[in-house]
Design an enzyme around this catalytic site. Sequence first.
Site, PDB file in Angstrom:
ATOM      1  N   LYS A   1       0.834  -1.215   0.000  1.00 47.44           N
ATOM      2  CA  LYS A   1       0.000   0.000   0.000  1.00 47.44           C
ATOM      3  C   LYS A   1       0.867   1.263   0.000  1.00 47.44           C
ATOM      4  CE  LYS A   1      -2.130  -1.095   3.865  1.00 47.44           C
ATOM      5  NZ  LYS A   1      -1.456  -2.378   4.207  1.00 47.44           N
TER       6      LYS A   1
ATOM      7  N   ARG B   1     -10.175   0.278   8.078  1.00 48.31           N
ATOM      8  CA  ARG B   1      -9.647  -1.040   8.413  1.00 48.31           C
ATOM      9  C   ARG B   1     -10.690  -1.900   9.098  1.00 48.31           C
ATOM     10  NH1 ARG B   1      -3.954   0.144   8.606  1.00 48.31           N
ATOM     11  NH2 ARG B   1      -2.777  -1.718   9.078  1.00 48.31           N
TER      12      ARG B   1
ATOM     13  N   ARG C   1      11.633  -5.561   5.183  1.00 46.51           N
ATOM     14  CA  ARG C   1      11.364  -4.131   4.942  1.00 46.51           C
ATOM     15  C   ARG C   1      12.312  -3.243   5.740  1.00 46.51           C
ATOM     16  NH1 ARG C   1       5.492  -1.985   5.482  1.00 46.51           N
ATOM     17  NH2 ARG C   1       5.584  -3.127   7.455  1.00 46.51           N
TER      18      ARG C   1
ATOM     19  N   ARG D   1      11.002  -1.170  11.245  1.00 51.73           N
ATOM     20  CA  ARG D   1       9.867  -0.759  12.076  1.00 51.73           C
ATOM     21  C   ARG D   1       9.734  -1.687  13.279  1.00 51.73           C
ATOM     22  NH1 ARG D   1       4.711   0.256   8.180  1.00 51.73           N
ATOM     23  NH2 ARG D   1       3.702  -1.004   9.778  1.00 51.73           N
TER      24      ARG D   1
ATOM     25  N   ARG E   1      -0.691  -9.042  13.343  1.00 46.89           N
ATOM     26  CA  ARG E   1      -1.257  -8.063  12.398  1.00 46.89           C
ATOM     27  C   ARG E   1      -2.009  -8.775  11.282  1.00 46.89           C
ATOM     28  NH1 ARG E   1       4.005  -4.957  10.967  1.00 46.89           N
ATOM     29  NH2 ARG E   1       2.749  -4.039   9.313  1.00 46.89           N
TER      30      ARG E   1
HETATM   31  P1  AP5 Z   1       4.827  -1.592   1.964  1.00 45.47           P
HETATM   32  O1  AP5 Z   1       4.518  -0.751   0.785  1.00 45.47           O
HETATM   33  O2  AP5 Z   1       5.548  -0.959   3.098  1.00 45.47           O
HETATM   34  O3  AP5 Z   1       3.477  -2.329   2.461  1.00 45.47           O
HETATM   35  P2  AP5 Z   1       2.217  -1.756   3.230  1.00 45.47           P
HETATM   36  O4  AP5 Z   1       1.013  -2.392   2.613  1.00 45.47           O
HETATM   37  O5  AP5 Z   1       2.255  -0.271   3.314  1.00 45.47           O
HETATM   38  O6  AP5 Z   1       2.457  -2.436   4.654  1.00 45.47           O
HETATM   39  P3  AP5 Z   1       2.292  -1.873   6.114  1.00 45.47           P
HETATM   40  O7  AP5 Z   1       2.993  -2.829   7.026  1.00 45.47           O
HETATM   41  O8  AP5 Z   1       2.673  -0.418   6.198  1.00 45.47           O
HETATM   42  O9  AP5 Z   1       0.768  -2.015   6.331  1.00 45.47           O
HETATM   43  P4  AP5 Z   1       0.039  -2.076   7.631  1.00 45.47           P
HETATM   44  O10 AP5 Z   1      -1.335  -1.964   7.118  1.00 45.47           O
HETATM   45  O11 AP5 Z   1       0.288  -3.238   8.510  1.00 45.47           O
HETATM   46  O12 AP5 Z   1       0.691  -0.893   8.498  1.00 45.47           O
HETATM   47  P5  AP5 Z   1       0.229   0.601   8.799  1.00 45.47           P
HETATM   48  O13 AP5 Z   1       1.425   1.438   8.831  1.00 45.47           O
HETATM   49  O14 AP5 Z   1      -0.897   0.966   7.911  1.00 45.47           O
HETATM   50  O15 AP5 Z   1       5.637  -2.890   1.451  1.00 45.47           O
HETATM   51  C1  AP5 Z   1       6.128  -3.852   2.371  1.00 45.47           C
HETATM   52  C2  AP5 Z   1       7.517  -4.369   1.941  1.00 45.47           C
HETATM   53  O16 AP5 Z   1       7.382  -5.114   0.732  1.00 45.47           O
HETATM   54  C3  AP5 Z   1       8.536  -3.272   1.652  1.00 45.47           C
HETATM   55  O17 AP5 Z   1       9.802  -3.735   2.040  1.00 45.47           O
HETATM   56  C4  AP5 Z   1       8.472  -3.100   0.118  1.00 45.47           C
HETATM   57  O18 AP5 Z   1       9.698  -2.642  -0.409  1.00 45.47           O
HETATM   58  C5  AP5 Z   1       8.156  -4.529  -0.327  1.00 45.47           C
HETATM   59  N1  AP5 Z   1       7.325  -4.619  -1.534  1.00 45.47           N
HETATM   60  C6  AP5 Z   1       6.208  -3.884  -1.832  1.00 45.47           C
HETATM   61  N2  AP5 Z   1       5.678  -4.275  -3.009  1.00 45.47           N
HETATM   62  C7  AP5 Z   1       6.470  -5.292  -3.467  1.00 45.47           C
HETATM   63  C8  AP5 Z   1       6.442  -6.115  -4.634  1.00 45.47           C
HETATM   64  N3  AP5 Z   1       5.490  -5.983  -5.565  1.00 45.47           N
HETATM   65  N4  AP5 Z   1       7.409  -7.067  -4.770  1.00 45.47           N
HETATM   66  C9  AP5 Z   1       8.380  -7.216  -3.822  1.00 45.47           C
HETATM   67  N5  AP5 Z   1       8.465  -6.459  -2.709  1.00 45.47           N
HETATM   68  C10 AP5 Z   1       7.525  -5.511  -2.534  1.00 45.47           C
HETATM   69  O19 AP5 Z   1      -0.357   0.437  10.274  1.00 45.47           O
HETATM   70  C11 AP5 Z   1       0.489   0.138  11.364  1.00 45.47           C
HETATM   71  C12 AP5 Z   1      -0.355  -0.019  12.622  1.00 45.47           C
HETATM   72  O20 AP5 Z   1      -1.031   1.223  12.908  1.00 45.47           O
HETATM   73  C13 AP5 Z   1      -1.474  -1.072  12.542  1.00 45.47           C
HETATM   74  O21 AP5 Z   1      -1.007  -2.357  12.845  1.00 45.47           O
HETATM   75  C14 AP5 Z   1      -2.463  -0.522  13.583  1.00 45.47           C
HETATM   76  O22 AP5 Z   1      -2.051  -0.854  14.883  1.00 45.47           O
HETATM   77  C15 AP5 Z   1      -2.349   0.979  13.410  1.00 45.47           C
HETATM   78  N6  AP5 Z   1      -3.332   1.502  12.439  1.00 45.47           N
HETATM   79  C16 AP5 Z   1      -3.084   2.076  11.224  1.00 45.47           C
HETATM   80  N7  AP5 Z   1      -4.214   2.419  10.585  1.00 45.47           N
HETATM   81  C17 AP5 Z   1      -5.241   2.041  11.420  1.00 45.47           C
HETATM   82  C18 AP5 Z   1      -6.653   2.099  11.328  1.00 45.47           C
HETATM   83  N8  AP5 Z   1      -7.268   2.605  10.235  1.00 45.47           N
HETATM   84  N9  AP5 Z   1      -7.401   1.611  12.358  1.00 45.47           N
HETATM   85  C19 AP5 Z   1      -6.804   1.104  13.458  1.00 45.47           C
HETATM   86  N10 AP5 Z   1      -5.455   1.002  13.617  1.00 45.47           N
HETATM   87  C20 AP5 Z   1      -4.680   1.473  12.608  1.00 45.47           C
HETATM   88 MG    MG Z   2       2.449   1.127   4.903  1.00 49.01          MG
END
Ligand code: AP5
Ligand code: MG
Length: 205
Positions: free
Chosen positions: A13, A88, A122, A152, A163
């Site tokens: 994402k 989410r 990552r 992270r 997660r």
């Molecule tokens: P990356 O692009 O970083 O993936 P991502 O989908 O952004 O993953 P996140 O871990 O950030 O998602 P998340 O939803 O768990 O975390 P968030 O920060 O939103 O890619 C991942 C890796 O893969 C990278 O190394 C990249 O280089 C690689 N990659 C990407 N595409 C690739 C491809 N095609 N091929 C190969 N490699 C590839 O949330 C964190 C925490 O915050 C949550 O756990 C929760 O506690 C809280 N939170 C956030 N939003 C909410 C909400 N709306 N409600 C409640 N709690 C929330």
């Molecule tokens: Mg992210």
Amino acid sequence: MKIIFLGAPGSGKGTHATRVKTELGVPHISTGDIFRENIKGGTPLGVLAKSYIDKGALVPDDVVIKIVEDRLAREDCQKGFILDGFPRTIYQAEALKKIAKIDVVINLVVDDEAIVKRVAGRRMCRCGETYNVAFLNGSDTCAKCGGKLYQRDDDKEETVKSRLDVYHKETAPLIDYYRKEGLLKDVDGSQGIEAVYADILKVLK
Ligand code: AP5
Ligand code: MG
């Protein structure tokens, strides 16, 4: 254009929303990034969010909804935005419906096995760039700003498993929710980054 990026942790994402932001010139709003900035700054929101994020749990709905509502009310969001990591839960999606009219939901489809590998590899830069050790050739500095890369706190294997569980229980139901609304576009997120990005651009054109 008002876009949601939906997908499991590590589905890409953030990687793709960062590029689409530049392509379309609309703000990229990642609730995870907002929480991490607040954790870094030691704000009361950061302290609260950290107690959930460290366990791999979701921050309470009403806290997240208020943040997104305030952010979307700002001038720069009036013509469009990209939501990454929100909504989410069905409850968050219902709240969003009252705040904004979404044009498209891009669902990045990647299986759990690939997710665990990606997240373990990552590396992040303070400037917002995301990397993976698989493509870094041993480097630990950011190609854009020269900053030192870091992992992270919630990318530890045990937390990633929690997660993923939370994703399947709380967030995956949004796939059907948005399919029924006629907004969902599936993109095969297991391909290479350039192929995924090309598919996303096709959906948006
Ligand atoms: P990356 O692009 O970083 O993936 P991502 O989908 O952004 O993953 P996140 O871990 O950030 O998602 P998340 O939803 O768990 O975390 P968030 O920060 O939103 O890619 C991942 C890796 O893969 C990278 O190394 C990249 O280089 C690689 N990659 C990407 N595409 C690739 C491809 N095609 N091929 C190969 N490699 C590839 O949330 C964190 C925490 O915050 C949550 O756990 C929760 O506690 C809280 N939170 C956030 N939003 C909410 C909400 N709306 N409600 C409640 N709690 C929330
Ligand atoms: Mg992210």
